[in-house]
Design a protein around this motif. Structure first.
Motif, PDB file in Angstrom:
ATOM      1  N   ALA A  53      43.274  32.009  37.100  1.00 20.82           N
ATOM      2  CA  ALA A  53      42.866  33.000  36.084  1.00 20.82           C
ATOM      3  C   ALA A  53      43.589  32.485  34.618  1.00 20.82           C
ATOM      4  CB  ALA A  53      43.591  34.383  36.300  1.00 20.82           C
ATOM      5  N   ALA A  75      42.588  33.646  42.645  1.00 24.09           N
ATOM      6  CA  ALA A  75      42.848  35.011  42.246  1.00 24.09           C
ATOM      7  C   ALA A  75      41.902  36.025  42.630  1.00 24.09           C
ATOM      8  CB  ALA A  75      43.147  35.141  40.948  1.00 24.09           C
ATOM      9  N   VAL A  76      42.230  37.395  42.906  1.00 26.91           N
ATOM     10  CA  VAL A  76      41.343  38.240  43.119  1.00 26.91           C
ATOM     11  C   VAL A  76      40.688  38.797  41.664  1.00 26.91           C
ATOM     12  CG1 VAL A  76      43.160  40.337  43.305  1.00 26.91           C
ATOM     13  CG2 VAL A  76      40.939  40.455  44.438  1.00 26.91           C
ATOM     14  N   GLY A  77      41.597  39.015  40.785  1.00 22.82           N
ATOM     15  CA  GLY A  77      41.227  39.174  39.371  1.00 22.82           C
ATOM     16  C   GLY A  77      40.412  38.214  38.750  1.00 22.82           C
ATOM     17  N   LEU A 100      45.492  38.898  49.737  1.00 16.56           N
ATOM     18  CA  LEU A 100      46.587  39.186  48.996  1.00 16.56           C
ATOM     19  C   LEU A 100      47.016  40.534  48.984  1.00 16.56           C
ATOM     20  CD1 LEU A 100      44.938  40.401  46.735  1.00 16.56           C
ATOM     21  CD2 LEU A 100      45.705  38.169  45.566  1.00 16.56           C
ATOM     22  N   ARG A 239      46.635  44.070  35.468  1.00 17.18           N
ATOM     23  CA  ARG A 239      46.643  43.109  34.372  1.00 17.18           C
ATOM     24  C   ARG A 239      47.093  43.602  33.268  1.00 17.18           C
ATOM     25  NH1 ARG A 239      45.522  39.507  37.503  1.00 17.18           N
ATOM     26  NH2 ARG A 239      43.629  38.291  37.806  1.00 17.18           N
ATOM     27  N   HIS A 286      54.323  37.948  36.618  1.00 18.73           N
ATOM     28  CA  HIS A 286      53.111  37.936  37.247  1.00 18.73           C
ATOM     29  C   HIS A 286      53.086  37.256  38.789  1.00 18.73           C
ATOM     30  CE1 HIS A 286      48.300  37.820  36.578  1.00 18.73           C
ATOM     31  NE2 HIS A 286      48.455  38.128  37.762  1.00 18.73           N
ATOM     32  N   SER A 289      51.460  38.603  44.062  1.00 24.29           N
ATOM     33  CA  SER A 289      50.914  37.832  45.105  1.00 24.29           C
ATOM     34  C   SER A 289      51.678  36.597  45.611  1.00 24.29           C
ATOM     35  CB  SER A 289      49.350  37.482  44.835  1.00 24.29           C
ATOM     36  OG  SER A 289      49.386  36.495  43.893  1.00 24.29           O
ATOM     37  N   MET A 298      45.472  32.046  49.609  1.00 20.19           N
ATOM     38  CA  MET A 298      44.605  32.514  48.566  1.00 20.19           C
ATOM     39  C   MET A 298      43.875  30.875  48.274  1.00 20.19           C
ATOM     40  SD  MET A 298      47.012  34.822  46.073  1.00 20.19           S
ATOM     41  CE  MET A 298      46.100  34.753  44.651  1.00 20.19           C
TER      42      MET A 298
END
Ligand code: DGY
Length: 327
Positions: A53, A75-77, A100, A239, A286, A289, A298
């Protein structure tokens, strides 16, 4: 000839090995953060990119990358990727959902408990040699058991956090873009759907797990913080940008809320320096995860998406399904 790809950041060596079986890989194990112009240069002639990200993919960048076909994000986001611009340039994009969920929910609880029970503040005090005697009112915090948990953003991670609250005999209220179905609510410790304002007024502990977008920018600002109980805690796992950090600093300083636990920040990895002078905030870089197994999962998931996409198969976590089937 194998397609060429760029891996924008350092990654587990076995993932590079796997990618090398399918692609000509340009890696970055020195972990340099590429500026947008550097990224454009590095991506010339590349069909794919394995990214985190920390790189931004917007229309301006994409229009300079005629060969690019796939962005596989670890990343999921994915607020760093303009998915509409990707579709306009016929570039597929993917993220890493699900793998995650449980690890991030575990971390949410770690942050929540550290925040409510003032663990890092007490540890700093102990390490500073200030512990001379036990006292009845030393580091009094807030109970989790029997309290009300408010979850804003009741996706898969939010539900995993809510499920864990059963063991603490907590009530759960939640706010989300849409209401869950009754079965999902029951599994999430009988979570009750409420308005954002009701959640902020009634929850003892508020956890933010919603995705970042223009619509969720500053979901929590001065007005929202003013609605919260003075004894309440706020945890942001989602976030930076979802919380107005300047307003939060003011609220923590004035003790209009008791404490906050933050894993994400506006403009991270830079963050507002005033957080450092506050005792009632727990700060982590951050890492929600960041368990060994989950970060490997991931990376494996992002690699699988890239291998599928450039191998002519539908990537399992395609974010722009309108590009499939390919024309
Ligand atoms: C995610 O997966 O979105 C984490 O926040 C790491 O970027």
């Amino acid at each position: 000839m194998k397609p060429a790809i760029l891996v924008t950041r350092a990654v587990f060596p076995e993932i590079l090995q796997l990618l090398s079986q399918h692609f000509q890989v340009e890696s970055n194990q020195e972990d340099v953060i590429f500026s947008p112009p550097e990224l454009v240069t590095k991506l010339q002639g590349k069909q794919g990119v394995f990214t985190t990200a920390s790189a931004r993919f917007n229309a301006e960048l994409l229009q300079q990358l005629p060969d690019l076909k796939m962005i596989a994000q670890m990343a999921v986001g994915y607020d760093n990727i303009d998915v509409a611009a990707c579709s306009a340039h016929r570039v597929m994009a993917s993220n890493t959902p699900d793998v995650l969920n449980e690890t991030t929910a575990d971390f949410g609880w770690a942050l929540l408990m550290a925040t409510a029970r003032r663990i890092t503040e007490a540890e700093h005090w102990l390490r500073a040699g200030q512990w001379k005697k036990w006292s009845y009112n030393g580091f009094l915090g807030a109970d989790l058991h029997g309290s009300t948990l408010g979850v804003i953003g009741m996706g898969r991670i939010g539900q995993a956090i809510a499920r864990r609250s059963m063991g603490f005999d907590m009530k759960v209220v939640y706010h989300n873009r849409s209401r869950l179905d009754p079965e999902q609510e029951a599994r999430a410790n009988k979570a009750r759907y409420v308005s954002k304002d009701e959640l902020l007024r009634t929850a003892d502990h508020v956890v933010l797990v919603l995705p970042y977008s223009a619509a969720s920018h500053h979901t929590i600002g001065a007005d929202e913080l003013a609605m919260m109980k003075p004894t309440a805690t706020l945890v942001n796992l989602a976030r930076g940008g979802i919380v107005d950090d300047v307003a939060l600093i003011a609220a923590l300083r004035a003790k209009t809320i008791a404490a906050a636990g933050l894993d994400v920040f506006e403009n991270e990895p830079k963050f507002h320096p005033d957080f450092l002078s506050l005792e009632n905030v727990v700060l982590t870089p951050h890492i929600a995860s960041a368990s060994e197994a989950t970060r490997r999962a991931m990376a494996g998931c992002a690699a699988a998406n890239l291998i599928a996409a450039l191998g002519g198969e539908r990537p399992p976590n395609l974010l722009n399904p309108e590009l499939w089937p390919k024309s």
